[in-house]
Write a protein that holds these residues in place. Structure first.
Motif, PDB file in Angstrom:
ATOM      1  N   LEU A  34      30.788  28.855  43.371  1.00 47.95           N
ATOM      2  CA  LEU A  34      31.615  29.977  43.790  1.00 47.95           C
ATOM      3  C   LEU A  34      32.145  29.750  45.210  1.00 47.95           C
ATOM      4  CD1 LEU A  34      32.645  32.702  42.839  1.00 47.95           C
ATOM      5  CD2 LEU A  34      30.550  33.742  43.717  1.00 47.95           C
ATOM      6  N   LEU A  35      31.264  29.314  46.102  1.00 46.85           N
ATOM      7  CA  LEU A  35      31.691  28.987  47.458  1.00 46.85           C
ATOM      8  C   LEU A  35      32.717  27.863  47.451  1.00 46.85           C
ATOM      9  CD1 LEU A  35      28.349  29.078  49.494  1.00 46.85           C
ATOM     10  CD2 LEU A  35      30.376  30.449  49.971  1.00 46.85           C
ATOM     11  N   ASP A  36      32.453  26.853  46.646  1.00 48.74           N
ATOM     12  CA  ASP A  36      33.321  25.690  46.577  1.00 48.74           C
ATOM     13  C   ASP A  36      34.726  26.078  46.118  1.00 48.74           C
ATOM     14  OD1 ASP A  36      33.750  22.868  46.742  1.00 48.74           O
ATOM     15  OD2 ASP A  36      33.600  22.736  44.568  1.00 48.74           O
ATOM     16  N   GLU A  37      34.808  26.911  45.101  1.00 47.38           N
ATOM     17  CA  GLU A  37      36.104  27.314  44.571  1.00 47.38           C
ATOM     18  C   GLU A  37      36.898  28.096  45.603  1.00 47.38           C
ATOM     19  OE1 GLU A  37      37.726  29.231  40.510  1.00 47.38           O
ATOM     20  OE2 GLU A  37      36.350  30.472  41.658  1.00 47.38           O
ATOM     21  N   ARG A  38      36.242  29.057  46.264  1.00 45.25           N
ATOM     22  CA  ARG A  38      36.958  29.864  47.248  1.00 45.25           C
ATOM     23  C   ARG A  38      37.435  28.995  48.418  1.00 45.25           C
ATOM     24  NH1 ARG A  38      36.425  35.379  46.346  1.00 45.25           N
ATOM     25  NH2 ARG A  38      36.153  35.602  44.100  1.00 45.25           N
ATOM     26  N   GLU A  39      36.596  28.025  48.801  1.00 46.54           N
ATOM     27  CA  GLU A  39      36.989  27.151  49.899  1.00 46.54           C
ATOM     28  C   GLU A  39      38.153  26.252  49.494  1.00 46.54           C
ATOM     29  OE1 GLU A  39      37.203  25.740  53.651  1.00 46.54           O
ATOM     30  OE2 GLU A  39      35.899  27.373  52.970  1.00 46.54           O
ATOM     31  N   ARG A  40      38.161  25.794  48.266  1.00 44.80           N
ATOM     32  CA  ARG A  40      39.271  24.962  47.802  1.00 44.80           C
ATOM     33  C   ARG A  40      40.588  25.741  47.843  1.00 44.80           C
ATOM     34  NH1 ARG A  40      38.138  20.156  45.409  1.00 44.80           N
ATOM     35  NH2 ARG A  40      35.957  19.746  44.892  1.00 44.80           N
ATOM     36  N   GLN A  41      40.535  26.992  47.456  1.00 44.41           N
ATOM     37  CA  GLN A  41      41.743  27.821  47.501  1.00 44.41           C
ATOM     38  C   GLN A  41      42.249  27.965  48.936  1.00 44.41           C
ATOM     39  OE1 GLN A  41      40.424  31.432  45.642  1.00 44.41           O
ATOM     40  NE2 GLN A  41      40.463  30.578  43.572  1.00 44.41           N
ATOM     41  N   PHE A  42      41.300  28.152  49.857  1.00 43.62           N
ATOM     42  CA  PHE A  42      41.678  28.302  51.258  1.00 43.62           C
ATOM     43  C   PHE A  42      42.226  26.986  51.804  1.00 43.62           C
ATOM     44  CE2 PHE A  42      40.276  28.732  55.841  1.00 43.62           C
ATOM     45  CZ  PHE A  42      41.299  29.592  56.194  1.00 43.62           C
ATOM     46  N   GLN A  43      41.574  25.873  51.464  1.00 42.31           N
ATOM     47  CA  GLN A  43      42.069  24.575  51.918  1.00 42.31           C
ATOM     48  C   GLN A  43      43.495  24.318  51.433  1.00 42.31           C
ATOM     49  OE1 GLN A  43      40.024  20.921  51.611  1.00 42.31           O
ATOM     50  NE2 GLN A  43      38.040  21.732  52.230  1.00 42.31           N
ATOM     51  N   THR A  44      43.741  24.628  50.189  1.00 34.99           N
ATOM     52  CA  THR A  44      45.078  24.415  49.645  1.00 34.99           C
ATOM     53  C   THR A  44      46.113  25.207  50.431  1.00 34.99           C
ATOM     54  OG1 THR A  44      44.217  23.971  47.433  1.00 34.99           O
ATOM     55  CG2 THR A  44      46.520  24.661  47.591  1.00 34.99           C
ATOM     56  N   ALA A  45      45.740  26.420  50.825  1.00 34.03           N
ATOM     57  CA  ALA A  45      46.674  27.270  51.569  1.00 34.03           C
ATOM     58  C   ALA A  45      47.004  26.682  52.934  1.00 34.03           C
ATOM     59  CB  ALA A  45      46.093  28.670  51.728  1.00 34.03           C
ATOM     60  N   PHE A  46      45.993  26.203  53.678  1.00 27.66           N
ATOM     61  CA  PHE A  46      46.317  25.741  55.028  1.00 27.66           C
ATOM     62  C   PHE A  46      46.750  24.277  55.072  1.00 27.66           C
ATOM     63  CE2 PHE A  46      41.552  25.158  55.377  1.00 27.66           C
ATOM     64  CZ  PHE A  46      41.502  23.816  55.762  1.00 27.66           C
ATOM     65  N   MET A  47      46.503  23.524  54.014  1.00 28.63           N
ATOM     66  CA  MET A  47      46.925  22.125  54.009  1.00 28.63           C
ATOM     67  C   MET A  47      48.264  21.905  53.305  1.00 28.63           C
ATOM     68  SD  MET A  47      43.400  20.119  53.248  1.00 28.63           S
ATOM     69  CE  MET A  47      42.027  20.191  54.391  1.00 28.63           C
ATOM     70  N   ALA A  48      48.535  22.706  52.298  1.00 26.05           N
ATOM     71  CA  ALA A  48      49.735  22.447  51.495  1.00 26.05           C
ATOM     72  C   ALA A  48      50.525  23.700  51.156  1.00 26.05           C
ATOM     73  CB  ALA A  48      49.339  21.727  50.201  1.00 26.05           C
ATOM     74  N   GLY A  49      50.113  24.857  51.665  1.00 26.81           N
ATOM     75  CA  GLY A  49      50.801  26.098  51.353  1.00 26.81           C
ATOM     76  C   GLY A  49      52.020  26.311  52.242  1.00 26.81           C
ATOM     77  N   PRO A  50      52.645  27.455  52.107  1.00 26.44           N
ATOM     78  CA  PRO A  50      53.843  27.738  52.905  1.00 26.44           C
ATOM     79  C   PRO A  50      53.488  27.978  54.370  1.00 26.44           C
ATOM     80  CG  PRO A  50      53.203  29.668  51.622  1.00 26.44           C
ATOM     81  CD  PRO A  50      52.318  28.553  51.160  1.00 26.44           C
ATOM     82  N   PRO A  51      54.426  27.736  55.279  1.00 23.28           N
ATOM     83  CA  PRO A  51      54.207  28.024  56.697  1.00 23.28           C
ATOM     84  C   PRO A  51      54.197  29.525  56.947  1.00 23.28           C
ATOM     85  CG  PRO A  51      56.463  27.299  56.307  1.00 23.28           C
ATOM     86  CD  PRO A  51      55.732  27.150  55.007  1.00 23.28           C
TER      87      PRO A  51
END
Length: 206
Positions: free
Chosen positions: A78-95
């Motif tokens: 559960l922690l891993d999934e939420r962190e992956r979502q957050f990583q995707t946002a700050f590494m590859a999401g919109p500015p």
């Protein structure tokens, strides 16, 4: 630098390349994780049991055990999934959180997003910090955040000790401190963001 981190498991090294899971397995995993997140949010992490998740998800308890093994592995997933979502946002999401904005704007957006994330996922993140008060700084999830902030600080202040500055900027976003300030001291998330902006102004103007 950002993209290189995405291909690594937050809980230990490069991701393997597993065979594609069956559709029903993917569906059951989603139901189990959603149910686990609801239990933690509504009742706290101590209420997270395999039987409780089975009841809440409508998935057989045997399937829950086969999929996750035990509560510790379910909690980690559960922690891993939420962190992956957050990583995707700050590494590859919109500015401005993702690429495309100036480094100062990205750093400010990142710190603000950390506040929002802790407020929204307080119980989950608190439990993670409590389980390993010092060791969680060596977990891949924290290292990814630290690497990201270090990169932005280095762009902003080439002469600074970027790694140390990144640690100090991340420290106020600890789940324990944010919980203390919001629930214990009545501070709003916006007040916390304003305080972080004051700290960040020293980095941007130095």
């Amino acid at each position: 630098m950002d993209v290189a981190i995405i291909g690594h498991s937050l809980l230990g090294g490069p991701d393997p390349a597993p065979a594609a899971p069956r559709a029903d397995a993917v569906h059951n995993r989603r139901k189990i994780l959603d149910a686990a997140a609801r239990i933690v949010a509504d009742e706290g992490p101590e209420a997270l049991t395999m039987n409780a998740v089975a009841r809440a998800s409508g998935v057989g308890v045997g399937t829950v055990y086969r999929r996750f093994g035990d509560v510790a592995q379910l909690f980690a997933a559960l922690l891993d999934e939420r962190e992956r979502q957050f990583q995707t946002a700050f590494m590859a999401g919109p500015p401005p959180l993702g690429p495309g904005a100036p480094p100062g704007e990205r750093l400010r957006a990142f710190l603000h997003a950390m506040v929002d994330r802790v407020v929204e996922q307080r119980e989950l993140l608190l439990a993670g910090e409590s389980a390993s008060p010092v060791g969680h700084y060596d977990h891949d999830a924290h290292l990814a955040r630290h690497t990201h902030v270090t990169m932005l600080v280095r762009l902003l202040r080439p002469s600074a000790d970027a790694a140390l500055t990144a640690h100090l900027l991340l420290a106020p976003t600890a789940a324990g401190l944010i919980t203390h300030l919001t629930l214990g001291r009545g501070r709003s998330p916006q007040q916390l963001k304003d305080g972080l902006d004051t700290l960040l102004d020293g980095v941007l103007s130095g």
